[in-house]
Design a protein around this motif. Structure first.
Motif, PDB file in Angstrom:
ATOM      1  N   ASP A 192      -7.240  -8.607   9.657  1.00  0.00           N
ATOM      2  CA  ASP A 192      -7.207  -7.557   8.644  1.00  0.00           C
ATOM      3  C   ASP A 192      -8.525  -6.789   8.650  1.00  0.00           C
TER       4      ASP A 192
ATOM      5  N   ARG B 242      -8.489 -13.241   4.492  1.00  0.00           N
ATOM      6  CA  ARG B 242      -8.898 -11.878   4.802  1.00  0.00           C
ATOM      7  C   ARG B 242     -10.419 -11.729   4.816  1.00  0.00           C
TER       8      ARG B 242
ATOM      9  N   GLU C   8      -6.520  -4.193  11.030  1.00  0.00           N
ATOM     10  CA  GLU C   8      -5.601  -3.559  10.089  1.00  0.00           C
ATOM     11  C   GLU C   8      -6.283  -2.580   9.150  1.00  0.00           C
ATOM     12  N   TRP C   9      -7.275  -3.067   8.396  1.00  0.00           N
ATOM     13  CA  TRP C   9      -7.885  -2.193   7.397  1.00  0.00           C
ATOM     14  C   TRP C   9      -8.606  -1.005   8.018  1.00  0.00           C
TER      15      TRP C   9
END
Length: 257
Positions: free
Chosen positions: A40, A33, A44-45
């Motif tokens: 991510d 990550r 994603e984040w």
């Protein structure tokens, strides 16, 4: 559902506890990550953070929090009385004030020490939901911990990804693999020495689990790479074009449940 085979050279045998692989994979995940081109970090984040909105003065429970890094960021953004739960215990060495990290099993969320009687404004399952032994029970336990105006933010890998990989490996069609109920095994991308065994699922499976737990979908999102990241990391865009990425759901309790 996820299981672990400790010896990658042996035939995969499903384990009873789907959370077992995370005990070994947690450090590998955090390393992956942290990479500059991590999906991510790029997809994603940022999408998860946008859906969470302003967390100032809000309490947050991160279920399957990894080392607690994301929750620590929310605390620095003003979240209060927040708790991270993870079975690995591989936590930040110096969490910020207002953040409590507890080693516990998300499959037994209703009996994790330190959570009894507590409620939270936001409850997160950021790619951790697939490790639950009984997904509906886990969601029901989380729903019982929500404040009156609280919501659950839950993400899962797009099931099309696994169907694509299985169809290529087995020489079958995408539809056959997407609707298959057979378990399948593959080497973890975070650690090639670990073989994961998963139970296939469809988008309708997820929706039905949410409904059975007394939740409704307020928002669903399928985030994609921003234009700048597409130019900078074409290999990641190629992966997204093939595997689609993740699903993000904002869930609230259904009235009367």
């Amino acid at each position: 559902m996820v299981c672990l085979v400790a010896n990658s050279e042996e035939s995969p045998t499903p384990a009873a506890d789907p959370s077992r692989p995370w005990l070994q994979l947690a450090p590998d995940y955090e390393r992956a990550r942290a990479k500059e081109d991590s999906l991510d970090r790029l997809v994603e984040w940022p999408a998860q953070r946008e859906l969470l909105g302003d967390v100032a003065g809000r309490s947050v429970l991160d279920v399957g929090c990894g080392n607690g890094g994301k929750l620590a960021e929310l605390v620095r953004d003003g979240a209060t009385a927040s708790v991270g739960v993870d079975i690995s215990g591989n936590f930040l060495s110096a969490p910020p004030p207002g953040l409590e990290l507890i080693q516990g099993d998300l499959s037994e969320l209703d009996s994790v020490p330190g959570l009894a009687g507590r409620t939270f404004d936001r409850i997160l399952f950021l790619q951790s939901f697939g490790y639950a032994k009984d997904p509906v029970r886990t969601l029901q336990a989380a729903r019982a911990m929500l404040t009156d105006d609280g919501f659950i933010l839950l993400t899962r890998t797009q099931p099309i990804r696994y169907a694509v990989e299985r169809s290529e490996r087995n020489g079958t069609s995408l539809g056959e693999e997407y609707f298959s109920t057979d378990e399948f095994s593959y080497r973890s991308g975070w650690n090639d020495d670990i073989i994961l065994t998963k139970r296939a699922y469809t988008i309708s499976d997820l929706i039905n689990e949410f409904s059975a737990a007394g939740l409704w979908i307020e928002t669903a999102l399928e985030p994609q790479l921003p234009a700048e990241a597409r130019r900078r990391y074409p290999h990641k865009q190629e992966w997204m074009n093939k595997h689609l990425g993740i699903l993000i759901f904002k869930l609230r309790p259904r009235p009367g449940h």
